[in-house]
Structure formats: C-alpha cells, structure tokens
Design a protein around this motif. Sequence first.
Motif: not given
Length: 157
Positions: A47-67
């Motif tokens: 992942r390159r750039g702030r927004q791409a990295v943030r989007q990855y972690f947003e995806e992780v958190r949405r996939a596992m709401p009880d993370l």
Amino acid sequence: MSREANSVDPVDVARAAFRSVATGHLDRFTELLHGDVVFDVVPVGLRRGRQAVRQYFEEVRRAMPDLVMTLEHAVGDDRYAAVQWRMTGTFDGAPYQGLAPTKQPVALQGADFAEVDAGRIRRSRTVFDGAELGRARSACCRPAVQRPTVPPPGRST
C-alpha cells in the motif's frame, strides 16, 4: 540519523500508530504516516500513500467489527521500531480483499517493522501467518466433512 535528529522515539510512534488502529482512531493513525509511506502487508501486498494505507485498515476493521488488537512488545532504536502483536475477531462484517464474510473466527499473531522519519512512519512491513488468514477467509481450506480413509483394494483395515 540520531535520536536528536528524529526528535521522536520511533518505538513511541509505532506504539501510538498501533493503538490508533486498535481503537479505530484512523485519523490519528493517518497523521502518524509519512506523506509517501509504503506499507508492505506481506501476505496481502503493498500500500503506497497515506490514503491507501488508511483504506486498508478501514477494510480490516469493517470486515471484523469485533476486532481486538493487542500490542505484546515493542523495541527499537533511533530510526526503527518492531512491534509484536496479536489480533482476534470474527470475519462477519464487510468483504475483505474481495472475499465474502465466512463468519469464521480469526486469530493472528505477527510483527510490524517500521522505519520512522521525523516522527512519522515512512515504511512498514507487516508479517503474519497468511495461511491462518486464508483458513479464516475461506471454507476451501477446511473440509466440510471428514471422510474416512479407505484402504487400497485387497487390504483390510
């Protein structure tokens, strides 16, 4: 580069970044990233750039709401930090990396290795057991029914 030149302890930056992701404070996390950050999540990709990295972690958190993410240990020097961590959750939220939720539990342990420049993460490499993630993401890796082994013809059990 000396700690004076960096002025911020890389271990403190890595801990703050981890805690920001763990608590869902992704605005704070994004502030801790260098403008041209490169995140290499080894089993998943770059992942390159702030927004791409943030989007990855947003995806992780949405996939596992009880993370739940737990920082186990952090060490470093004047430029680098390593963070050992664990995470658990259930893949029952949004799709992750194009895969539909399986409602399976996920339990990963891994480590992040970060290069910190002027108080911001410039590069990071995350490593964890990608096979464990695959087992949680897909039913293909777990047989639905255990089949008995059948001896070759002419042999008895």
